[in-house]
Design a protein around this motif. Structure first.
Motif, PDB file in Angstrom:
ATOM      1  N   PHE A 161      -0.038   4.274  -9.964  1.00  0.00           N
ATOM      2  CA  PHE A 161      -0.447   5.378 -10.838  1.00  0.00           C
ATOM      3  C   PHE A 161      -1.657   6.142 -10.299  1.00  0.00           C
ATOM      4  CE2 PHE A 161       2.145   3.071 -13.902  1.00  0.00           C
ATOM      5  CZ  PHE A 161       2.732   4.106 -14.608  1.00  0.00           C
ATOM      6  N   THR A 162      -2.594   5.442  -9.702  1.00  0.00           N
ATOM      7  CA  THR A 162      -3.860   6.086  -9.307  1.00  0.00           C
ATOM      8  C   THR A 162      -4.051   6.193  -7.809  1.00  0.00           C
ATOM      9  OG1 THR A 162      -5.078   3.972  -9.346  1.00  0.00           O
ATOM     10  CG2 THR A 162      -4.939   5.218 -11.406  1.00  0.00           C
TER      11      THR A 162
ATOM     12  N   LEU B 194       3.371   6.329  -6.334  1.00  0.00           N
ATOM     13  CA  LEU B 194       4.814   6.371  -6.570  1.00  0.00           C
ATOM     14  C   LEU B 194       5.144   7.091  -7.870  1.00  0.00           C
ATOM     15  CD1 LEU B 194       7.669   5.477  -5.736  1.00  0.00           C
ATOM     16  CD2 LEU B 194       7.268   3.315  -6.942  1.00  0.00           C
ATOM     17  N   TYR B 195       4.239   7.057  -8.843  1.00  0.00           N
ATOM     18  CA  TYR B 195       4.498   7.697 -10.134  1.00  0.00           C
ATOM     19  C   TYR B 195       4.756   9.195  -9.980  1.00  0.00           C
ATOM     20  CZ  TYR B 195       3.596   9.709 -14.718  1.00  0.00           C
ATOM     21  OH  TYR B 195       3.689  10.423 -15.871  1.00  0.00           O
ATOM     22  N   THR B 196       4.081   9.827  -9.047  1.00  0.00           N
ATOM     23  CA  THR B 196       4.259  11.265  -8.861  1.00  0.00           C
ATOM     24  C   THR B 196       5.595  11.601  -8.197  1.00  0.00           C
ATOM     25  OG1 THR B 196       3.134  11.201  -6.714  1.00  0.00           O
ATOM     26  CG2 THR B 196       1.775  11.594  -8.664  1.00  0.00           C
ATOM     27  N   LYS B 197       6.180  10.608  -7.508  1.00  0.00           N
ATOM     28  CA  LYS B 197       7.443  10.833  -6.805  1.00  0.00           C
ATOM     29  C   LYS B 197       8.659  10.438  -7.636  1.00  0.00           C
ATOM     30  CE  LYS B 197       5.436  12.088  -2.918  1.00  0.00           C
ATOM     31  NZ  LYS B 197       5.613  13.422  -2.321  1.00  0.00           N
ATOM     32  N   ASP B 198       8.556   9.309  -8.345  1.00  0.00           N
ATOM     33  CA  ASP B 198       9.701   8.800  -9.106  1.00  0.00           C
ATOM     34  C   ASP B 198       9.189   8.045 -10.330  1.00  0.00           C
ATOM     35  OD1 ASP B 198      12.019   7.652 -10.088  1.00  0.00           O
ATOM     36  OD2 ASP B 198      12.854   7.281  -8.105  1.00  0.00           O
ATOM     37  N   PRO B 199       8.993   8.730 -11.442  1.00  0.00           N
ATOM     38  CA  PRO B 199       8.470   8.073 -12.650  1.00  0.00           C
ATOM     39  C   PRO B 199       9.398   6.985 -13.192  1.00  0.00           C
ATOM     40  CG  PRO B 199       8.267  10.460 -12.812  1.00  0.00           C
ATOM     41  CD  PRO B 199       9.119  10.179 -11.618  1.00  0.00           C
TER      42      PRO B 199
ATOM     43  N   PRO C  58      -1.031  -6.237 -12.160  1.00  0.00           N
ATOM     44  CA  PRO C  58      -1.644  -4.947 -12.513  1.00  0.00           C
ATOM     45  C   PRO C  58      -2.278  -4.224 -11.325  1.00  0.00           C
ATOM     46  CG  PRO C  58      -2.185  -6.594 -14.161  1.00  0.00           C
ATOM     47  CD  PRO C  58      -1.522  -7.323 -13.025  1.00  0.00           C
ATOM     48  N   LYS C  59      -2.665  -4.967 -10.282  1.00  0.00           N
ATOM     49  CA  LYS C  59      -3.209  -4.302  -9.099  1.00  0.00           C
ATOM     50  C   LYS C  59      -2.164  -3.386  -8.472  1.00  0.00           C
ATOM     51  CE  LYS C  59      -3.689  -6.574  -5.251  1.00  0.00           C
ATOM     52  NZ  LYS C  59      -4.144  -7.512  -4.193  1.00  0.00           N
ATOM     53  N   ILE C  60      -0.925  -3.848  -8.425  1.00  0.00           N
ATOM     54  CA  ILE C  60       0.164  -3.017  -7.898  1.00  0.00           C
ATOM     55  C   ILE C  60       0.434  -1.838  -8.835  1.00  0.00           C
ATOM     56  CG2 ILE C  60       2.602  -3.002  -7.249  1.00  0.00           C
ATOM     57  CD1 ILE C  60       2.320  -5.998  -6.643  1.00  0.00           C
TER      58      ILE C  60
ATOM     59  N   ARG D 145       0.819  -1.218   0.000  1.00  0.00           N
ATOM     60  CA  ARG D 145       0.000   0.000   0.000  1.00  0.00           C
ATOM     61  C   ARG D 145       0.853   1.269   0.000  1.00  0.00           C
ATOM     62  NH1 ARG D 145      -0.733  -1.721   5.458  1.00  0.00           N
ATOM     63  NH2 ARG D 145       0.243  -0.300   6.944  1.00  0.00           N
ATOM     64  N   ASP D 146       2.123   1.165   0.427  1.00  0.00           N
ATOM     65  CA  ASP D 146       2.999   2.335   0.433  1.00  0.00           C
ATOM     66  C   ASP D 146       3.534   2.683  -0.951  1.00  0.00           C
ATOM     67  OD1 ASP D 146       2.747   2.744   3.182  1.00  0.00           O
ATOM     68  OD2 ASP D 146       4.300   1.270   3.626  1.00  0.00           O
TER      69      ASP D 146
END
Length: 495
Positions: A438-439, A370-375, A431-433, A365-366
């Motif tokens: 992303f969302t 993550l996409y917004t922090k490190d693409p 894909p759940k991860i 869950r952490d």
């Protein structure tokens, strides 16, 4: 004075890659004793140099053919050379992946490098061991180093617990395996070399006795533990969760490659000529591994524990190539997929190692937001996970396609169908991860909070982890395009 047989040097030169690792181990111990553990960068370079040197030496003597060494206790041939090369690749990438983690957590680098190189050395000897005694010694060299690595974080309770479980269950499995070997030794009339055991069983007419079936059972149980086949997989999720992440990355591939080399040779040389029932037993174990590994992975909340269960299912897929045993394609498909699996798995662990150093957590869950922090980290993890799941056009898809196709041609219809169905399940939890990264809404209290075990004054670049991650991601992505040349090279090398 007698003339020295020049073939002696020719034969002994076949183990030069192992000798390179032994020399590096001695040099590391000497330098560490002199510098008192201060010159860690030099030790790191020595270990990398020795691994690269071993790869060059191995490739340089590839066409030596079948070479017996030490009165036949070791047998060097192309089949063994492929697995030796895979182990060197695993060790090289694992050192690159681990060194910055070890330095950041301020633990001893020397001992870590010694354990890594010793485990790799044991695995390489295991790949070419040709008698029961050498097999057991090499296997324990690999196993004991893995036990020590799993408990490397001595102050971490979870690491201590993982080591205890790993050691107890590993010791039990080794005892079972040795008992199976002792039955083979007795039934064959006192033979220890694999090919001579077959002749001995035929001459004593014990090839269809109750004893040989008991021996097969004990060997399957002992090797099933090393391969994490269900129901001998109980150690895997606990050890994965409790051990340091780079350590998990190392023995998640190294132990499987070495054990797979041994497993394939034992059954190809001994039991395939004596009885066909072992195909049924292995098929059942492979089916259970594929089903249980994929189903339980869906419910996990820890990233490392979640990856433990797909590793169980992956070895179930690889068993299809072992059972197909097609002289032209069965083993080639198994080796090709194992080669791709190394990069897919190590790439995934490189990503979660980098993430855990920045956050101090491996909870799924952490990874939210993550996409917004490190693409870059996000896309790297996405590609590795999708490749593990077998999504086209990544390398994992082509590896599975080749493996399943030749399993189907070999008549393993039920096994391949179950593999296809369980592969669909993996398309759910991977894909759940990815969707979460992303969302999902990121929790600012957990994103990029430094690992508590890392000193706040530590300012070390994670360049080696990032290099490993990029190399593995590119391999997991682009090797699918080159799958035909890889398959052709593997087939031509084997036969």
């Amino acid at each position: 004075m007698k003339n020295i047989d020049p073939s002696l040097f020719y034969r002994n030169s076949s183990i030069l890659p192992e000798c390179s690792l032994i020399i590096s181990l001695i040099i590391i111990v000497i330098i560490d004793s002199i510098s008192k553990g201060k010159d860690t960068l030099l030790l790191y370079r020595i270990s990398l140099t020795s691994l690269v040197t071993s790869i060059i030496l191995l490739l340089g003597q590839w066409e030596t053919g079948s070479v017996p060494i030490a009165y036949g206790s070791l047998q060097i041939n192309n089949f063994n050379n492929i697995f030796r090369l895979l182990l060197l690749i695993c060790s090289l990438l694992s050192v690159l992946l681990s060194v910055d983690y070890i330095r950041c957590t301020k633990t001893a680098l020397t001992e870590f490098l010694l354990f890594i190189l010793t485990a790799g050395l044991g695995g390489m000897f295991l790949c070419c061991a040709n008698d029961l005694v050498t097999i057991f010694v090499a296997l324990e060299c690999l196993s004991l180093s893995s036990y020590l690595l799993s408990g490397y974080m001595k102050k971490d309770i979870r690491s201590n617990e993982a080591t205890m479980k790993f050691l107890l269950m590993g010791g039990a499995s080794s005892s079972i395996l040795v008992y199976g070997f002792s039955l083979l030794y007795g039934l064959s009339g006192g033979e220890t070399q694999l090919y001579k055991i077959v002749d001995g069983l035929l001459s004593t007419e014990m090839y269809n006795s109750i004893g040989i079936y008991i021996s097969i059972t004990f060997i399957v149980v002992g090797m099933g533990f090393k391969l994490s086949l269900v129901p001998f997989h109980q150690w895997t999720p606990d050890v994965y969760e409790g051990s340091p992440t780079p350590v998990v990355a190392f023995f998640s591939v190294t132990s499987k490659v070495a054990a797979l080399a041994l497993f394939t040779r034992i059954f190809r040389i001994i039991f395939s000529y004596l009885s066909g029932e072992w195909h049924i037993a292995l098929g059942i174990l492979a089916i259970l591994s594929m089903i249980l590994g994929n189903l339980i992975a869906v419910t996990q909340i820890s990233m490392k524990r979640m990856l433990a269960y797909p590793s169980i299912s992956q070895i179930g897929y690889i068993m299809i190539g072992v059972l197909a045993a097609d002289p032209d394609n069965g083993y080639a498909s198994m080796i090709t997929y194992t080669f791709l699996y190394i990069f897919m798995n190590l790439g995934t662990f490189a990503c979660i190692t980098l993430f855990s150093l920045r956050t101090g957590t491996d909870n799924i869950r952490d990874y939210a937001g993550l996409y917004t922090k490190d693409p870059v980290l996000t896309f790297s993890l996405v590609l590795c996970l999708l490749s593990l799941g077998g999504i086209p056009p990544l390398a994992g898809f082509f590896g599975k396609l080749y493996l399943f196709w030749h399993g189907w041609k070999a008549g393993l219809y039920s096994l391949v169908l179950i593999a296809l169905i369980t592969s669909v399940i993996s398309i759910y939890y991977y894909p759940k991860i990815i969707k979460l990264m992303f969302t999902g809404k990121s929790d600012t209290s957990t994103i990029y909070v430094q690992d508590p075990s890392v000193s706040s004054s530590t300012s070390i670049s994670k360049s080696s982890i990032e290099i490993t991650m990029i190399v593995c991601v590119l391999a997991s992505t682009l090797l699918g395009i080159l799958i035909d040349p890889i398959i052709e090279i593997t087939r031509n090398t084997l036969f």
